[in-house]
Write an enzyme that holds these catalytic residues in place. Structure first.
Site, PDB file in Angstrom:
ATOM      1  N   CYS A 282      30.808  -8.053   2.476  1.00 14.98           N
ATOM      2  CA  CYS A 282      30.799  -6.977   3.414  1.00 14.98           C
ATOM      3  C   CYS A 282      29.716  -5.730   2.986  1.00 14.98           C
ATOM      4  O   CYS A 282      29.242  -5.810   1.713  1.00 14.98           O
ATOM      5  CB  CYS A 282      31.916  -6.161   3.675  1.00 14.98           C
ATOM      6  SG  CYS A 282      33.591  -7.422   3.884  1.00 14.98           S
TER       7      CYS A 282
ATOM      8  N   GLY B  66      34.726  -6.325  -1.335  1.00 12.65           N
ATOM      9  CA  GLY B  66      35.224  -7.221  -2.510  1.00 12.65           C
ATOM     10  C   GLY B  66      36.334  -7.991  -2.183  1.00 12.65           C
ATOM     11  O   GLY B  66      36.648  -8.018  -0.987  1.00 12.65           O
TER      12      GLY B  66
ATOM     13  N   GLU C  64      17.670 -29.459   0.441  1.00 10.58           N
ATOM     14  CA  GLU C  64      17.653 -28.110   1.052  1.00 10.58           C
ATOM     15  C   GLU C  64      17.450 -28.321   2.664  1.00 10.58           C
ATOM     16  O   GLU C  64      18.029 -27.858   3.436  1.00 10.58           O
ATOM     17  CB  GLU C  64      16.195 -27.445   0.674  1.00 10.58           C
ATOM     18  CG  GLU C  64      15.711 -26.450   1.440  1.00 10.58           C
ATOM     19  CD  GLU C  64      16.767 -25.171   1.280  1.00 10.58           C
ATOM     20  OE1 GLU C  64      17.758 -25.163   0.714  1.00 10.58           O
ATOM     21  OE2 GLU C  64      16.626 -24.203   2.012  1.00 10.58           O
TER      22      GLU C  64
ATOM     23  N   LYS D   8      19.651 -26.833   5.608  1.00  6.50           N
ATOM     24  CA  LYS D   8      18.975 -25.855   6.645  1.00  6.50           C
ATOM     25  C   LYS D   8      19.639 -26.600   8.089  1.00  6.50           C
ATOM     26  O   LYS D   8      20.027 -25.837   8.776  1.00  6.50           O
ATOM     27  CB  LYS D   8      17.656 -26.164   6.861  1.00  6.50           C
ATOM     28  CG  LYS D   8      16.671 -25.219   5.827  1.00  6.50           C
ATOM     29  CD  LYS D   8      16.651 -23.607   5.942  1.00  6.50           C
ATOM     30  CE  LYS D   8      17.902 -23.206   4.990  1.00  6.50           C
ATOM     31  NZ  LYS D   8      17.741 -22.903   3.800  1.00  6.50           N
TER      32      LYS D   8
ATOM     33  N   GLU E 190      23.393 -25.356   8.448  1.00 10.14           N
ATOM     34  CA  GLU E 190      23.467 -24.057   8.370  1.00 10.14           C
ATOM     35  C   GLU E 190      23.252 -23.472  10.001  1.00 10.14           C
ATOM     36  O   GLU E 190      23.997 -22.587  10.333  1.00 10.14           O
ATOM     37  CB  GLU E 190      22.573 -23.159   7.581  1.00 10.14           C
ATOM     38  CG  GLU E 190      22.975 -22.854   6.334  1.00 10.14           C
ATOM     39  CD  GLU E 190      22.157 -22.036   5.622  1.00 10.14           C
ATOM     40  OE1 GLU E 190      20.822 -22.426   5.462  1.00 10.14           O
ATOM     41  OE2 GLU E 190      22.470 -20.931   5.120  1.00 10.14           O
TER      42      GLU E 190
ATOM     43  N   HIS F 175      24.437 -46.627  -3.746  1.00 13.66           N
ATOM     44  CA  HIS F 175      25.651 -46.949  -4.639  1.00 13.66           C
ATOM     45  C   HIS F 175      26.845 -46.404  -3.706  1.00 13.66           C
ATOM     46  O   HIS F 175      27.765 -45.729  -4.088  1.00 13.66           O
ATOM     47  CB  HIS F 175      25.435 -45.960  -5.676  1.00 13.66           C
ATOM     48  CG  HIS F 175      24.194 -46.609  -6.615  1.00 13.66           C
ATOM     49  ND1 HIS F 175      24.500 -47.557  -7.319  1.00 13.66           N
ATOM     50  CD2 HIS F 175      23.004 -46.325  -6.913  1.00 13.66           C
ATOM     51  CE1 HIS F 175      23.593 -48.019  -8.056  1.00 13.66           C
ATOM     52  NE2 HIS F 175      22.561 -47.197  -7.755  1.00 13.66           N
TER      53      HIS F 175
HETATM   54  O1  M6R Z   1      20.651 -14.224  -2.153  1.00 11.64           O
HETATM   55  P1  M6R Z   1      20.707 -15.665  -2.981  1.00 11.64           P
HETATM   56  O2  M6R Z   1      19.534 -16.427  -3.040  1.00 11.64           O
HETATM   57  O3  M6R Z   1      21.181 -15.674  -4.109  1.00 11.64           O
HETATM   58  O4  M6R Z   1      21.623 -16.515  -2.059  1.00 11.64           O
HETATM   59  C1  M6R Z   1      22.111 -17.677  -2.264  1.00 11.64           C
HETATM   60  C2  M6R Z   1      22.978 -18.506  -1.052  1.00 11.64           C
HETATM   61  O5  M6R Z   1      23.828 -17.473  -0.750  1.00 11.64           O
HETATM   62  C3  M6R Z   1      21.702 -18.509  -0.108  1.00 11.64           C
HETATM   63  O6  M6R Z   1      20.521 -19.336  -0.576  1.00 11.64           O
HETATM   64  C4  M6R Z   1      22.459 -19.626   1.235  1.00 11.64           C
HETATM   65  O7  M6R Z   1      22.668 -20.682   0.752  1.00 11.64           O
HETATM   66  C5  M6R Z   1      21.285 -19.428   2.258  1.00 11.64           C
HETATM   67  N1  M6R Z   1      22.052 -18.948   3.474  1.00 11.64           N
HETATM   68  C6  M6R Z   1      20.690 -20.425   2.570  1.00 11.64           C
HETATM   69  O8  M6R Z   1      19.856 -20.868   3.594  1.00 11.64           O
END
Ligand code: M6R
Length: 609
Positions: A2, A99, A482, A486, A489, A505
């Site tokens: 947050c 937190g 990656e 993507k 997400e 495997h």
């Molecule tokens: O800010 P950061 O690179 O530490 O963030 C790490 C991950 O939370 C961030 O890469 C997340 O996986 C992204 N949404 C990926 O697109």
């Protein structure tokens, strides 16, 4: 997780707080809320969903007052409802919290026994009740907060107001980030600097276990134990970057198209062509020191972890030093084997990811040398590192990381050259060749972006898929991970990435006529093997889509469809394959009508464990 904001000064608090919240929305957009104190009355407005909902609410029901607090939420405990939105109020006490309070259940039980009624499912609500309870016997608001904090376990950055002491604002921090901006008698509290930098450049960085009490146009700093401390402000000389779409329909597409320039930025001023070497402004390590490390250990999360995996391929091959890549959230809890002879590299776009920050601190406690790779200047991770390589990708607003990732890859490529030159594993000629390859990269990214119409056709063709697999070998294995991340997400299609040779495997059992298998087949040393892996898919009736290198007409012929991506050499082609996969995920999501900038359940920066 947050974002929190606090303000005390002479201006109307609500607009200042709403501006700050807008800047902090990357930290969560499940709900938002604000409280201003007006003549001893706490005016609270809260709403579920994005900040725009809260803005409308305030427009319809304005609030006034020159002191206030605000919050934008990423749900951890309890759904994204109004009842769970901050601020939380108990009696006279109002709190916003970033937190997690780990002992909240025990505290809740204890406070319920004392007659407190809880109206939310959050851990944060216990803080307001606890302070309210302590206030019954404490001599002052400040003392009530201080004694309550001693009972809290977990992490917090919080701002507290009280109707009984309506000219006071209290802020405290343990584990979650907090900065305070000062401008004369005005005070701005925030989770990060960009949220308040348009108000002032004079900033105080709060450390764990510290408290600030704002009253009568002044501030008093102390430890939570009550010891008064002096804190110096520092002048922030960098300028906040503007969040502008520049004519693109959303930030993600803009940021994908930013990549040629972002790559130029990460390289700028760092190449020493004649010496076949690279210079970093704040690496803070001599050749002798670089040579003294026995191991490299990278820690990161999500997309940044994928960059770290790619970095392992680069550094081990060219620098002949062992590289371990660790998921930050696992690293800190297993008593990791690092020492003064380990170079630990936390990688993070935001520099605020709680898991990565905790991993950094764990490594530091074991005397490791820390050099972070980070995009956001002056964020917590670089601040706590011994050295830093900034990626200079510019502001990344889209939750799905794009230009931050490709600039991390380039930063790791640059670090490989530096480390290899220091160790002697990269000679002058090799260093010069590696640097020369880089100079072509921005234009090759541009060429890759021109493939968008073909990529859109591929997305159209497989739009009804529920699952997808991405395969790659060598440095393209992390790129496959990656690509899968993507797609997951932003389009909510389930996807997995595998090393192409690992498919047989187990995962090959999934192959059928429904699921697309995206095969990353650059024209590198692995091509022959990847082709065989593709045949294994095809012979089981699978749908193989081949991403190949320009000039390779052979591989794609056997696939259901294919795409030819420019060639930039083995290491840097990974950047171009990444760009193609970003566009693939983007097109899937847009064709499905999804919000690519703020996908469901996510936040740009994950500041809880
Ligand atoms: O800010 P950061 O690179 O530490 O963030 C790490 C991950 O939370 C961030 O890469 C997340 O996986 C992204 N949404 C990926 O697109």
């Amino acid at each position: 997780m947050c974002g929190i904001i606090g303000y005390m000064g002479s201006q109307a608090a609500a607009p200042v707080i709403m501006h700050g919240l807008k800047m902090l929305e990357y930290r969560g957009y499940d709900s938002a809320g604000i409280c201003t104190m007006d003549d001893g009355t706490a005016e609270i407005r809260r709403s579920a969903g994005k900040l725009a909902h809260l803005e409308r609410l305030i427009k319809d029901n304005p609030i006034s007052g020159t002191i206030g607090i605000g919050h934008t939420r990423w749900a951890t405990h309890g759904k994204a409802t109004v009842a769970n939105a901050h601020p939380h109020k108990s009696g006279s006490v109002v709190v916003v919290h970033n937190g997690i309070i780990e002992n909240y259940l025990a505290l809740k039980e204890e406070l319920s026994d004392r007659g407190h009624t809880f109206v939310s499912e959050t851990d944060s609500e216990v803080i307001s009740h606890l302070i309210d309870e302590k206030y019954k016997t404490a001599g002052s608001f400040e003392e009530a907060v201080r004694t309550a904090l001693k009972d809290l376990q977990g992490a917090y950055a919080l701002c507290v107001l009280s109707q009984k002491d309506d000219k006071t604002l209290i802020a405290a921090k343990l584990g979650s980030p907090m900065v305070i901006g000062i401008k004369g008698n005005e005070y701005f509290i925030a989770s990060d600097m960009p949220a308040i930098i348009s108000n002032t450049r004079e900033m105080v960085i709060m450390e764990d276990g510290e408290m600030a009490v704002f009253r009568d146009g002044g501030v008093k700093f102390s430890t939570i134990d009550g010891e008064e401390i002096t804190k110096n402000s520092r002048f922030i000389d960098w300028s906040p970057l503007k969040a502008e779409k520049n004519g693109y329909p959303n930030f993600m597409l803009k940021e994908i198209h930013d990549q040629p320039q972002a790559v130029r930025n990460v390289i700028a001023g760092r190449l020493r062509e004649d010496e076949g070497d690279v210079f970093f402004e704040a690496l803070n390590l001599s050749d002798t020191e670089l040579n003294s490390f026995e191991r490299v250990c990278m820690v990161a999360c999500g997309t940044s972890w994928h960059a770290a995996l790619a970095g392992k391929y680069l550094i081990e091959e060219h620098c002949r030093i062992p590289v371990d890549v660790e998921i930050a959230s696992e690293f800190r809890y297993r008593d990791p084997l690092v020492s003064g002879k380990t170079l630990v590299i936390p990688i993070s776009q935001s520099g605020e990811t709680a898991d990565t920050l905790a991993a950094l601190r764990e490594a530091k406690s074991k005397y490791a040398h820390i050099v972070s790779i980070c995009n956001v200047i002056d964020s917590s991770i670089p601040r706590e590192s011994d050295g830093v390589i900034y990626t200079h990708a510019g502001l990344e607003i889209g939750v799905a990381s794009t230009k931050a990732f490709t600039t991390q890859l380039v930063a790791l490529y640059l670090l490989t050259i530096r480390l290899g030159r220091a160790k002697g594993s990269i000679d002058l000629k090799k260093g010069q060749e590696m640097i020369a390859a880089l100079s072509e990269l921005p234009d090759l990214i541009k060429k890759t972006l021109e493939l968008d119409p073909q990529i859109e056709e591929i997305a159209c063709e497989y739009l009804t898929s529920w699952d997808a697999i991405f395969l790659g070998r060598g440095i393209c294995y992390p790129i496959a991970l990656e690509g899968a991340l993507k797609l997951k997400e932003i389009s909510y299609i389930h996807a997995d990435g595998y090393p192409a040779g690992e498919m047989k495997h187990g995962p090959i059992a999934l192959v059928d006529r429904e699921m697309p298998v995206f095969i990353l087949a650059p024209n590198d040393r692995h091509l022959v093997k990847v082709r065989s892996n593709m045949e294994e898919i095809i012979s089981r009736g699978g749908k193989a889509i081949a991403f190949c290198s320009e000039g390779d007409l052979e591989t794609g012929r056997r696939a259901e469809c294919s795409l030819l991506i420019p060639w930039a050499g083995e290491a840097l082609s990974s950047v171009l394959f990444t760009v193609a996969l970003q566009l693939l995920a983007y097109n899937f999501a847009i064709l499905k009508g999804k919000d690519v900038d703020q996908p469901r359940n996510l936040a740009k920066s994950v500041t809880v464990e």
